[in-house]
Design a protein around this motif. Structure first.
Motif, PDB file in Angstrom:
ATOM      1  N   LEU A  32       0.868  -1.051  -0.070  1.00  0.00           N
ATOM      2  CA  LEU A  32       0.037   0.103  -0.142  1.00  0.00           C
ATOM      3  C   LEU A  32       0.791   1.409  -0.080  1.00  0.00           C
ATOM      4  O   LEU A  32       0.344   2.703  -0.124  1.00  0.00           O
ATOM      5  CB  LEU A  32      -0.885  -0.134   1.105  1.00  0.00           C
ATOM      6  N   GLY A  33       2.133   1.141   0.084  1.00  0.00           N
ATOM      7  CA  GLY A  33       3.122   2.328  -0.013  1.00  0.00           C
ATOM      8  C   GLY A  33       3.738   2.663   1.263  1.00  0.00           C
ATOM      9  O   GLY A  33       4.850   3.515   1.199  1.00  0.00           O
ATOM     10  N   ALA A  34       3.412   2.044   2.228  1.00  0.00           N
ATOM     11  CA  ALA A  34       4.140   2.451   3.480  1.00  0.00           C
ATOM     12  C   ALA A  34       5.467   2.031   3.572  1.00  0.00           C
ATOM     13  O   ALA A  34       6.054   1.043   2.902  1.00  0.00           O
ATOM     14  CB  ALA A  34       3.444   1.920   4.590  1.00  0.00           C
ATOM     15  N   LYS A  35       6.317   2.865   4.280  1.00  0.00           N
ATOM     16  CA  LYS A  35       7.802   2.407   4.557  1.00  0.00           C
ATOM     17  C   LYS A  35       7.404   1.650   5.953  1.00  0.00           C
ATOM     18  O   LYS A  35       6.931   2.280   6.673  1.00  0.00           O
ATOM     19  CB  LYS A  35       8.625   3.599   4.971  1.00  0.00           C
ATOM     20  N   VAL A  36       7.903   0.272   5.929  1.00  0.00           N
ATOM     21  CA  VAL A  36       7.556  -0.527   6.915  1.00  0.00           C
ATOM     22  C   VAL A  36       8.880  -0.579   7.965  1.00  0.00           C
ATOM     23  O   VAL A  36       9.763  -1.181   7.357  1.00  0.00           O
ATOM     24  CB  VAL A  36       6.949  -1.885   6.661  1.00  0.00           C
ATOM     25  N   ILE A  37       8.778  -0.596   9.322  1.00  0.00           N
ATOM     26  CA  ILE A  37       9.858  -0.966   9.933  1.00  0.00           C
ATOM     27  C   ILE A  37       9.322  -2.336  10.778  1.00  0.00           C
ATOM     28  O   ILE A  37       8.455  -2.405  11.585  1.00  0.00           O
ATOM     29  CB  ILE A  37      10.213   0.147  10.952  1.00  0.00           C
ATOM     30  N   LEU A  38      10.092  -3.295  10.428  1.00  0.00           N
ATOM     31  CA  LEU A  38       9.980  -4.598  10.726  1.00  0.00           C
ATOM     32  C   LEU A  38      10.463  -4.957  12.044  1.00  0.00           C
ATOM     33  O   LEU A  38      11.788  -4.844  12.086  1.00  0.00           O
ATOM     34  CB  LEU A  38      10.064  -5.749   9.653  1.00  0.00           C
ATOM     35  N   VAL A  39      10.024  -5.531  13.184  1.00  0.00           N
ATOM     36  CA  VAL A  39      10.573  -5.738  14.224  1.00  0.00           C
ATOM     37  C   VAL A  39      10.207  -7.196  14.970  1.00  0.00           C
ATOM     38  O   VAL A  39       8.928  -7.891  14.710  1.00  0.00           O
ATOM     39  CB  VAL A  39      10.310  -4.745  15.434  1.00  0.00           C
ATOM     40  N   ASP A  40      11.105  -8.067  15.036  1.00  0.00           N
ATOM     41  CA  ASP A  40      11.088  -9.306  15.552  1.00  0.00           C
ATOM     42  C   ASP A  40      12.208  -9.683  16.245  1.00  0.00           C
ATOM     43  O   ASP A  40      13.289  -9.190  15.855  1.00  0.00           O
ATOM     44  CB  ASP A  40      10.451 -10.280  14.534  1.00  0.00           C
ATOM     45  N   LYS A  41      12.594 -10.817  17.064  1.00  0.00           N
ATOM     46  CA  LYS A  41      13.624 -11.260  17.430  1.00  0.00           C
ATOM     47  C   LYS A  41      14.335 -12.031  16.627  1.00  0.00           C
ATOM     48  O   LYS A  41      15.680 -12.401  16.772  1.00  0.00           O
ATOM     49  CB  LYS A  41      13.427 -11.798  18.767  1.00  0.00           C
ATOM     50  N   ASN A  42      14.117 -12.739  15.438  1.00  0.00           N
ATOM     51  CA  ASN A  42      14.711 -13.371  14.500  1.00  0.00           C
ATOM     52  C   ASN A  42      15.370 -12.774  13.332  1.00  0.00           C
ATOM     53  O   ASN A  42      14.541 -12.501  12.294  1.00  0.00           O
ATOM     54  CB  ASN A  42      14.029 -14.670  14.305  1.00  0.00           C
ATOM     55  N   GLU A  43      16.549 -12.162  13.401  1.00  0.00           N
ATOM     56  CA  GLU A  43      16.881 -11.373  12.289  1.00  0.00           C
ATOM     57  C   GLU A  43      16.976 -12.148  10.843  1.00  0.00           C
ATOM     58  O   GLU A  43      16.543 -11.732   9.842  1.00  0.00           O
ATOM     59  CB  GLU A  43      18.445 -10.910  12.428  1.00  0.00           C
ATOM     60  N   GLU A  44      17.347 -13.530  10.877  1.00  0.00           N
ATOM     61  CA  GLU A  44      17.240 -14.144   9.607  1.00  0.00           C
ATOM     62  C   GLU A  44      15.773 -14.248   9.151  1.00  0.00           C
ATOM     63  O   GLU A  44      15.689 -14.015   7.651  1.00  0.00           O
ATOM     64  CB  GLU A  44      17.708 -15.567   9.982  1.00  0.00           C
ATOM     65  N   LEU A  45      14.903 -14.683   9.829  1.00  0.00           N
ATOM     66  CA  LEU A  45      13.454 -14.361   9.416  1.00  0.00           C
ATOM     67  C   LEU A  45      13.038 -13.089   8.788  1.00  0.00           C
ATOM     68  O   LEU A  45      12.282 -12.791   8.052  1.00  0.00           O
ATOM     69  CB  LEU A  45      12.647 -14.997  10.480  1.00  0.00           C
ATOM     70  N   LEU A  46      13.452 -12.075   9.600  1.00  0.00           N
ATOM     71  CA  LEU A  46      13.203 -10.822   9.279  1.00  0.00           C
ATOM     72  C   LEU A  46      13.749 -10.205   8.017  1.00  0.00           C
ATOM     73  O   LEU A  46      13.069  -9.925   7.066  1.00  0.00           O
ATOM     74  CB  LEU A  46      13.713  -9.796  10.371  1.00  0.00           C
ATOM     75  N   ASN A  47      14.961 -10.863   7.669  1.00  0.00           N
ATOM     76  CA  ASN A  47      15.474 -10.595   6.223  1.00  0.00           C
ATOM     77  C   ASN A  47      14.749 -11.250   5.250  1.00  0.00           C
ATOM     78  O   ASN A  47      14.609 -10.664   4.159  1.00  0.00           O
ATOM     79  CB  ASN A  47      16.989 -10.945   6.290  1.00  0.00           C
ATOM     80  N   GLY A  48      14.127 -12.509   5.481  1.00  0.00           N
ATOM     81  CA  GLY A  48      13.303 -13.144   4.509  1.00  0.00           C
ATOM     82  C   GLY A  48      12.224 -12.381   4.258  1.00  0.00           C
ATOM     83  O   GLY A  48      11.536 -12.435   2.992  1.00  0.00           O
ATOM     84  N   VAL A  49      11.427 -11.742   5.100  1.00  0.00           N
ATOM     85  CA  VAL A  49      10.165 -11.102   5.029  1.00  0.00           C
ATOM     86  C   VAL A  49      10.738  -9.821   4.238  1.00  0.00           C
ATOM     87  O   VAL A  49       9.988  -9.505   3.183  1.00  0.00           O
ATOM     88  CB  VAL A  49       9.628 -10.604   6.181  1.00  0.00           C
TER      89      VAL A  49
END
Length: 152
Positions: A32-49
């Motif tokens: 939808l055009g937003a800049k998203v700041i993704l937060v979670d504890k698993n950096e590898e999975l965050l990179n995948g998203v």
């Protein structure tokens, strides 16, 4: 393609961003055009998203929001680098189904940290002056079990 909501120029924090509702929320917000700041504890999975998003504006921060003490310095770091938020999608959480007789204090405390205290702390911090855009939105998502109890 016409978007139902236009979020270009908006910055939204998504917690619990590596799976389930959090991941899908992050992907939708990005589309939808937003800049998203993704937060979670698993950096590898965050990179995948982040790779799935194919979005050069969005970014990841790996930390555990269940550790209430680190939330404020991490949010200050993000705001300092990226500016204030237009929204928060709180998708992090933890479940646990077990009989009351097996629910020790530490188990209940961990559930409360994951599902309530971390949310309150995030809202307290991001709504401070300079961290949240006036008119922004905060959405906290929960499991259906908050409405309809499960066995145990």
């Amino acid at each position: 393609m016409k978007r139902i909501v236009e979020l270009t120029g908006k910055q939204i924090l998504v917690t619990g961003a590596v799976s389930g509702v959090g991941k899908e929320t992050a992907l939708l917000l990005s589309n939808l055009g937003a800049k998203v700041i993704l937060v979670d504890k698993n950096e590898e999975l965050l990179n995948g998203v982040l790779e799935l998003m194919n979005d050069k504006r969005s970014c990841i921060y790996s930390f555990d929001i269940n550790d209430i003490e680190i939330i404020e310095p991490k949010i200050k770091e993000i705001v300092s680098k990226h500016g204030p938020f237009n929204g928060l999608a709180f998708c992090a959480g933890s479940g646990g189904v077990r009989p009351l007789s097996l629910s020790k204090h530490i188990f209940v405390q961990e559930l409360m940290n994951a599902n309530l205290y971390s949310f309150f702390e995030l809202v307290r911090i991001i709504t401070k002056k300079g961290s949240f855009v006036k008119g922004g939105s905060i959405v906290a998502l929960s499991s259906v079990s908050s409405i309809r109890g499960l066995k145990s």
